[in-house]
Scaffold this motif. Sequence first.
Motif, PDB file in Angstrom:
ATOM      1  N   SER A  97       0.805  -1.219   0.000  1.00 37.28           N
ATOM      2  CA  SER A  97       0.000   0.000   0.000  1.00 37.28           C
ATOM      3  C   SER A  97       0.840   1.271   0.000  1.00 37.28           C
ATOM      4  CB  SER A  97      -0.917  -0.001   1.233  1.00 37.28           C
ATOM      5  OG  SER A  97      -1.677   1.183   1.290  1.00 37.28           O
ATOM      6  N   GLY A  98       0.574   2.144  -0.995  1.00 36.88           N
ATOM      7  CA  GLY A  98       1.233   3.448  -1.053  1.00 36.88           C
ATOM      8  C   GLY A  98       2.713   3.387  -1.372  1.00 36.88           C
ATOM      9  N   ARG A  99       3.177   2.273  -1.919  1.00 32.88           N
ATOM     10  CA  ARG A  99       4.612   2.092  -2.143  1.00 32.88           C
ATOM     11  C   ARG A  99       4.886   1.517  -3.525  1.00 32.88           C
ATOM     12  NH1 ARG A  99       7.213  -1.488   2.032  1.00 32.88           N
ATOM     13  NH2 ARG A  99       9.025  -0.404   1.253  1.00 32.88           N
ATOM     14  N   THR A 100       6.158   1.539  -3.883  1.00 35.69           N
ATOM     15  CA  THR A 100       6.612   0.910  -5.123  1.00 35.69           C
ATOM     16  C   THR A 100       7.284  -0.407  -4.779  1.00 35.69           C
ATOM     17  OG1 THR A 100       6.929   3.043  -6.201  1.00 35.69           O
ATOM     18  CG2 THR A 100       8.109   1.169  -7.148  1.00 35.69           C
ATOM     19  N   HIS A 101       6.904  -1.445  -5.521  1.00 38.74           N
ATOM     20  CA  HIS A 101       7.530  -2.758  -5.362  1.00 38.74           C
ATOM     21  C   HIS A 101       8.021  -3.234  -6.728  1.00 38.74           C
ATOM     22  CE1 HIS A 101       3.292  -3.704  -6.279  1.00 38.74           C
ATOM     23  NE2 HIS A 101       3.781  -4.755  -6.922  1.00 38.74           N
ATOM     24  N   GLN A 102       8.710  -4.348  -6.736  1.00 34.66           N
ATOM     25  CA  GLN A 102       9.230  -4.898  -7.978  1.00 34.66           C
ATOM     26  C   GLN A 102       8.510  -6.217  -8.281  1.00 34.66           C
ATOM     27  OE1 GLN A 102      11.631  -4.047  -5.386  1.00 34.66           O
ATOM     28  NE2 GLN A 102      11.351  -2.042  -6.324  1.00 34.66           N
ATOM     29  N   VAL A 103       8.220  -6.416  -9.559  1.00 33.22           N
ATOM     30  CA  VAL A 103       7.750  -7.718 -10.029  1.00 33.22           C
ATOM     31  C   VAL A 103       8.877  -8.267 -10.893  1.00 33.22           C
ATOM     32  CG1 VAL A 103       6.036  -8.983 -11.360  1.00 33.22           C
ATOM     33  CG2 VAL A 103       5.330  -7.021  -9.970  1.00 33.22           C
ATOM     34  N   THR A 125       3.790   0.775  -8.644  1.00 36.16           N
ATOM     35  CA  THR A 125       3.436   1.632  -7.512  1.00 36.16           C
ATOM     36  C   THR A 125       1.950   1.480  -7.215  1.00 36.16           C
ATOM     37  OG1 THR A 125       5.154   3.216  -8.138  1.00 36.16           O
ATOM     38  CG2 THR A 125       3.441   3.999  -6.618  1.00 36.16           C
ATOM     39  N   PHE A 126       1.637   1.175  -5.960  1.00 33.28           N
ATOM     40  CA  PHE A 126       0.257   1.071  -5.511  1.00 33.28           C
ATOM     41  C   PHE A 126      -0.194   2.389  -4.903  1.00 33.28           C
ATOM     42  CE2 PHE A 126      -1.139  -3.555  -4.490  1.00 33.28           C
ATOM     43  CZ  PHE A 126      -0.838  -3.949  -5.777  1.00 33.28           C
ATOM     44  N   LYS A 127      -1.455   2.702  -5.065  1.00 32.85           N
ATOM     45  CA  LYS A 127      -2.022   3.824  -4.319  1.00 32.85           C
ATOM     46  C   LYS A 127      -2.174   3.364  -2.866  1.00 32.85           C
ATOM     47  CE  LYS A 127      -6.883   2.767  -5.178  1.00 32.85           C
ATOM     48  NZ  LYS A 127      -8.138   3.274  -5.689  1.00 32.85           N
ATOM     49  N   GLY A 154      -6.615  -8.214 -13.542  1.00 33.72           N
ATOM     50  CA  GLY A 154      -7.973  -8.454 -13.053  1.00 33.72           C
ATOM     51  C   GLY A 154      -8.437  -7.330 -12.148  1.00 33.72           C
ATOM     52  N   PHE A 155      -9.149  -7.723 -11.089  1.00 32.36           N
ATOM     53  CA  PHE A 155      -9.695  -6.745 -10.145  1.00 32.36           C
ATOM     54  C   PHE A 155      -8.604  -5.923  -9.458  1.00 32.36           C
ATOM     55  CE2 PHE A 155     -13.017 -10.223  -9.786  1.00 32.36           C
ATOM     56  CZ  PHE A 155     -13.941  -9.583 -10.596  1.00 32.36           C
ATOM     57  N   GLY A 156      -7.415  -6.521  -9.296  1.00 33.97           N
ATOM     58  CA  GLY A 156      -6.307  -5.840  -8.627  1.00 33.97           C
ATOM     59  C   GLY A 156      -5.784  -4.624  -9.378  1.00 33.97           C
ATOM     60  N   ALA A 157      -6.216  -4.439 -10.617  1.00 34.33           N
ATOM     61  CA  ALA A 157      -5.785  -3.281 -11.409  1.00 34.33           C
ATOM     62  C   ALA A 157      -6.141  -1.957 -10.728  1.00 34.33           C
ATOM     63  CB  ALA A 157      -6.406  -3.332 -12.807  1.00 34.33           C
ATOM     64  N   LYS A 162       0.836   3.298 -10.925  1.00 34.00           N
ATOM     65  CA  LYS A 162       1.816   3.492 -11.995  1.00 34.00           C
ATOM     66  C   LYS A 162       2.663   2.238 -12.153  1.00 34.00           C
ATOM     67  CE  LYS A 162       5.542   6.030 -10.841  1.00 34.00           C
ATOM     68  NZ  LYS A 162       6.441   7.151 -10.598  1.00 34.00           N
ATOM     69  N   ILE A 163       3.085   1.967 -13.413  1.00 31.43           N
ATOM     70  CA  ILE A 163       4.084   0.925 -13.618  1.00 31.43           C
ATOM     71  C   ILE A 163       5.210   1.481 -14.476  1.00 31.43           C
ATOM     72  CG2 ILE A 163       2.353  -0.924 -13.462  1.00 31.43           C
ATOM     73  CD1 ILE A 163       2.948  -1.557 -16.401  1.00 31.43           C
TER      74      ILE A 163
END
Length: 192
Positions: A97-103, A125-127, A154-157, A162-163
């Motif tokens: 939540s509210g952070r940038t992670h890596q896939v 980046t998640f809101k 899916g729903f997680g969009a 941001k990506i």
Amino acid sequence: MPDLILASASPRRKELLAQIGVVFEQCNVDIDETVLPAERPEDYVRRLACEKSQQGSQQNASQWAVLGADTTVVVDGKILGKPVSKEDSLVMLKQLSGRTHQVMTGVALTYQGQTDSQVVVTHVTFKTLDPVLCQRYWQTGEPCDKAGGYGIQGFGAVFVEKIEGSYSNVVGLPLAETAELLCKTGIKFWQH
């Protein structure tokens, strides 16, 4: 006759490979996905992708190329697997939540006894997520089989602000890099 075997039961990888017009068959492989002590996330996904493609090649004893892939979500250097419970899912979403992670996705192609591999990283980046929304998301059933507990396709969009990098990588198979690996062995894409 297919040119390729996809060593994965993932419906998402199947759809992505079909999207670029590759003729292939699927086979399921079963490998131990335990993270090794002190293993870096990029080494982890590369190792699993290579093991999948190599096992798929051994299972099929074929002259065809075998593609393996593994995707994981990484936050603060920590690998987030698939959630094992609702509580686990909510903890993961709170971390994102509210952070940038890596896939990170490792992609490996085994052909004629040789394995070539790549690792692709996308920054997502998640809101800031509302805990009630996270509870509702669990109820959709979508987080259960997704690394990091969400599916961007899916729903997680709705979580994604941001990506930076490959969208298809986040879904489970980086298509530009996969096409590059396939070209090295003469496997064609854009076939009908």
